[in-house]
Motif scaffolding. Sequence first.
Motif, PDB file in Angstrom:
ATOM      1  N   THR A  83      -2.393 -10.207  13.191  1.00  0.00           N
ATOM      2  CA  THR A  83      -3.665  -9.890  13.855  1.00  0.00           C
ATOM      3  C   THR A  83      -3.698  -8.450  14.343  1.00  0.00           C
ATOM      4  O   THR A  83      -4.718  -7.752  14.210  1.00  0.00           O
ATOM      5  CB  THR A  83      -3.908 -10.854  15.030  1.00  0.00           C
ATOM      6  N   ARG A  84      -2.591  -7.985  14.895  1.00  0.00           N
ATOM      7  CA  ARG A  84      -2.541  -6.610  15.395  1.00  0.00           C
ATOM      8  C   ARG A  84      -2.741  -5.611  14.266  1.00  0.00           C
ATOM      9  O   ARG A  84      -3.524  -4.657  14.387  1.00  0.00           O
ATOM     10  CB  ARG A  84      -1.202  -6.371  16.098  1.00  0.00           C
ATOM     11  N   THR A  85      -2.031  -5.818  13.165  1.00  0.00           N
ATOM     12  CA  THR A  85      -2.149  -4.909  12.029  1.00  0.00           C
ATOM     13  C   THR A  85      -3.541  -4.968  11.425  1.00  0.00           C
ATOM     14  O   THR A  85      -4.125  -3.933  11.066  1.00  0.00           O
ATOM     15  CB  THR A  85      -1.098  -5.255  10.963  1.00  0.00           C
ATOM     16  N   ASP A  86      -4.099  -6.166  11.312  1.00  0.00           N
ATOM     17  CA  ASP A  86      -5.449  -6.303  10.770  1.00  0.00           C
ATOM     18  C   ASP A  86      -6.464  -5.580  11.641  1.00  0.00           C
ATOM     19  O   ASP A  86      -7.388  -4.931  11.133  1.00  0.00           O
ATOM     20  CB  ASP A  86      -5.818  -7.780  10.654  1.00  0.00           C
ATOM     21  N   THR A  87      -6.299  -5.665  12.955  1.00  0.00           N
ATOM     22  CA  THR A  87      -7.225  -4.978  13.866  1.00  0.00           C
ATOM     23  C   THR A  87      -7.133  -3.467  13.695  1.00  0.00           C
ATOM     24  O   THR A  87      -8.150  -2.772  13.611  1.00  0.00           O
ATOM     25  CB  THR A  87      -6.929  -5.368  15.318  1.00  0.00           C
ATOM     26  N   ALA A  88      -5.900  -2.954  13.629  1.00  0.00           N
ATOM     27  CA  ALA A  88      -5.704  -1.517  13.426  1.00  0.00           C
ATOM     28  C   ALA A  88      -6.299  -1.075  12.091  1.00  0.00           C
ATOM     29  O   ALA A  88      -6.964  -0.032  12.000  1.00  0.00           O
ATOM     30  CB  ALA A  88      -4.216  -1.180  13.478  1.00  0.00           C
ATOM     31  N   ALA A  89      -6.085  -1.872  11.046  1.00  0.00           N
ATOM     32  CA  ALA A  89      -6.605  -1.532   9.733  1.00  0.00           C
ATOM     33  C   ALA A  89      -8.129  -1.619   9.691  1.00  0.00           C
ATOM     34  O   ALA A  89      -8.791  -0.824   9.008  1.00  0.00           O
ATOM     35  CB  ALA A  89      -6.002  -2.454   8.680  1.00  0.00           C
ATOM     36  N   SER A  90      -8.699  -2.565  10.427  1.00  0.00           N
ATOM     37  CA  SER A  90     -10.156  -2.702  10.479  1.00  0.00           C
ATOM     38  C   SER A  90     -10.798  -1.450  11.066  1.00  0.00           C
ATOM     39  O   SER A  90     -11.793  -0.934  10.542  1.00  0.00           O
ATOM     40  CB  SER A  90     -10.540  -3.931  11.302  1.00  0.00           C
ATOM     41  N   ASP A 141       7.370   2.637  15.484  1.00  0.00           N
ATOM     42  CA  ASP A 141       6.159   2.590  14.659  1.00  0.00           C
ATOM     43  C   ASP A 141       5.000   1.960  15.426  1.00  0.00           C
ATOM     44  O   ASP A 141       5.039   0.779  15.756  1.00  0.00           O
ATOM     45  CB  ASP A 141       6.455   1.775  13.396  1.00  0.00           C
ATOM     46  N   PRO A 142       3.913   2.708  15.704  1.00  0.00           N
ATOM     47  CA  PRO A 142       2.772   2.117  16.396  1.00  0.00           C
ATOM     48  C   PRO A 142       1.833   1.356  15.470  1.00  0.00           C
ATOM     49  O   PRO A 142       0.989   0.605  15.945  1.00  0.00           O
ATOM     50  CB  PRO A 142       2.031   3.336  16.977  1.00  0.00           C
ATOM     51  N   LEU A 143       1.950   1.573  14.157  1.00  0.00           N
ATOM     52  CA  LEU A 143       1.006   0.975  13.219  1.00  0.00           C
ATOM     53  C   LEU A 143       1.491  -0.367  12.683  1.00  0.00           C
ATOM     54  O   LEU A 143       0.791  -1.375  12.771  1.00  0.00           O
ATOM     55  CB  LEU A 143       0.745   1.936  12.053  1.00  0.00           C
ATOM     56  N   ILE A 144       2.685  -0.385  12.111  1.00  0.00           N
ATOM     57  CA  ILE A 144       3.306  -1.623  11.637  1.00  0.00           C
ATOM     58  C   ILE A 144       4.436  -1.942  12.605  1.00  0.00           C
ATOM     59  O   ILE A 144       5.476  -1.289  12.580  1.00  0.00           O
ATOM     60  CB  ILE A 144       3.842  -1.492  10.197  1.00  0.00           C
ATOM     61  N   SER A 145       4.234  -2.896  13.459  1.00  0.00           N
ATOM     62  CA  SER A 145       5.182  -3.125  14.554  1.00  0.00           C
ATOM     63  C   SER A 145       6.567  -3.473  14.017  1.00  0.00           C
ATOM     64  O   SER A 145       6.698  -4.148  12.986  1.00  0.00           O
ATOM     65  CB  SER A 145       4.685  -4.247  15.469  1.00  0.00           C
ATOM     66  N   PRO A 146       7.620  -3.031  14.702  1.00  0.00           N
ATOM     67  CA  PRO A 146       8.972  -3.393  14.286  1.00  0.00           C
ATOM     68  C   PRO A 146       9.174  -4.901  14.175  1.00  0.00           C
ATOM     69  O   PRO A 146       9.910  -5.365  13.304  1.00  0.00           O
ATOM     70  CB  PRO A 146       9.850  -2.777  15.378  1.00  0.00           C
ATOM     71  N   SER A 147       8.505  -5.676  15.014  1.00  0.00           N
ATOM     72  CA  SER A 147       8.662  -7.137  14.936  1.00  0.00           C
ATOM     73  C   SER A 147       8.115  -7.677  13.623  1.00  0.00           C
ATOM     74  O   SER A 147       8.693  -8.598  13.030  1.00  0.00           O
ATOM     75  CB  SER A 147       7.972  -7.816  16.120  1.00  0.00           C
ATOM     76  N   LEU A 148       7.013  -7.126  13.118  1.00  0.00           N
ATOM     77  CA  LEU A 148       6.471  -7.563  11.839  1.00  0.00           C
ATOM     78  C   LEU A 148       7.399  -7.146  10.694  1.00  0.00           C
ATOM     79  O   LEU A 148       7.593  -7.893   9.730  1.00  0.00           O
ATOM     80  CB  LEU A 148       5.072  -6.976  11.629  1.00  0.00           C
ATOM     81  N   GLN A 149       7.995  -5.969  10.815  1.00  0.00           N
ATOM     82  CA  GLN A 149       8.947  -5.517   9.805  1.00  0.00           C
ATOM     83  C   GLN A 149      10.188  -6.415   9.794  1.00  0.00           C
ATOM     84  O   GLN A 149      10.697  -6.776   8.718  1.00  0.00           O
ATOM     85  CB  GLN A 149       9.349  -4.072  10.078  1.00  0.00           C
ATOM     86  N   ARG A 150      10.660  -6.790  10.969  1.00  0.00           N
ATOM     87  CA  ARG A 150      11.839  -7.664  11.042  1.00  0.00           C
ATOM     88  C   ARG A 150      11.514  -9.075  10.554  1.00  0.00           C
ATOM     89  O   ARG A 150      12.382  -9.767  10.012  1.00  0.00           O
ATOM     90  CB  ARG A 150      12.376  -7.690  12.473  1.00  0.00           C
TER      91      ARG A 150
END
Length: 267
Positions: A130-137, A219-228
């Motif tokens: 959701t966070r990434t989608d919001t940033a991308a939107s 990384d403020p755009l793709i959070s480290p938690s999503l990468q992990r």
Amino acid sequence: MTTAPTSTTAPALAAFARTARGSGPGLLLVHGAGGGIEANYGPIMEGLAAAHTVVGVDFPGAGATPKSEAPLDVDELVDHLVAAADAEGLGTFAVSGYSLGGPVAIRLAARHPDRVSSLVLSATFAHADTRTDTAASIWQQLFESGQHTLLAEYVNLMALGEGVLNSLTPAQVQDAVEQIAPVIPTGTGDHVDLVRRIDVRADLAGIAVPALVVVTTADPLISPSLQRELAAALPTAEVAELPTGHLPFAERPQEWLRLISDFLARN
């Protein structure tokens, strides 16, 4: 052999610009949204090409590739990437995917397990939370509304690590904005649309080749938690942490190059 970026003449690739440099084992590069091969890999290209035949294509609306008239499809991008490898004579190859290039690289490895020898996935994701989608939107809306100066400010905020951004004065940030805004790729909106739609989680369990996940820890755009989360779902993944924002090629290019090169030398 080193060659300048060229537009392919093969019929299946007529619309995609291709870069091929260096010699040695194959390495296919997959760039990020709003970027391009030169923009995302240029600062480390010479180092990569010193030990590999490096091949990359610019997605529609990036580099010298014309903008697409239809929404981007991950499988079509994979087809173009494989065709570029074929055109350069690569039977097998490692794949390095940065940001949006990560899930595209994963799909490539899932569809062509006989061709891919290893994966390097940097600052990336298997799906947009959701966070990434919001940033991308927001990114997509700013681009499509023509607010490119405001988009350049947003990109600085969302791509640079906090330490790097705070090391700049407001005047320096404004100078960067003025340089970025006029050269935002024409395909940016299409790329970001694919960021919001792509989901390769179902592909991860079947990947058997060695994989390196480079987590960009500031990384403020793709959070480290999503990468992990991606790394945890990829059975063969090893993880390396790089203290940078979303732009390792800008903030820590030599460290990024070393991580990629050392992993490829072992695999």
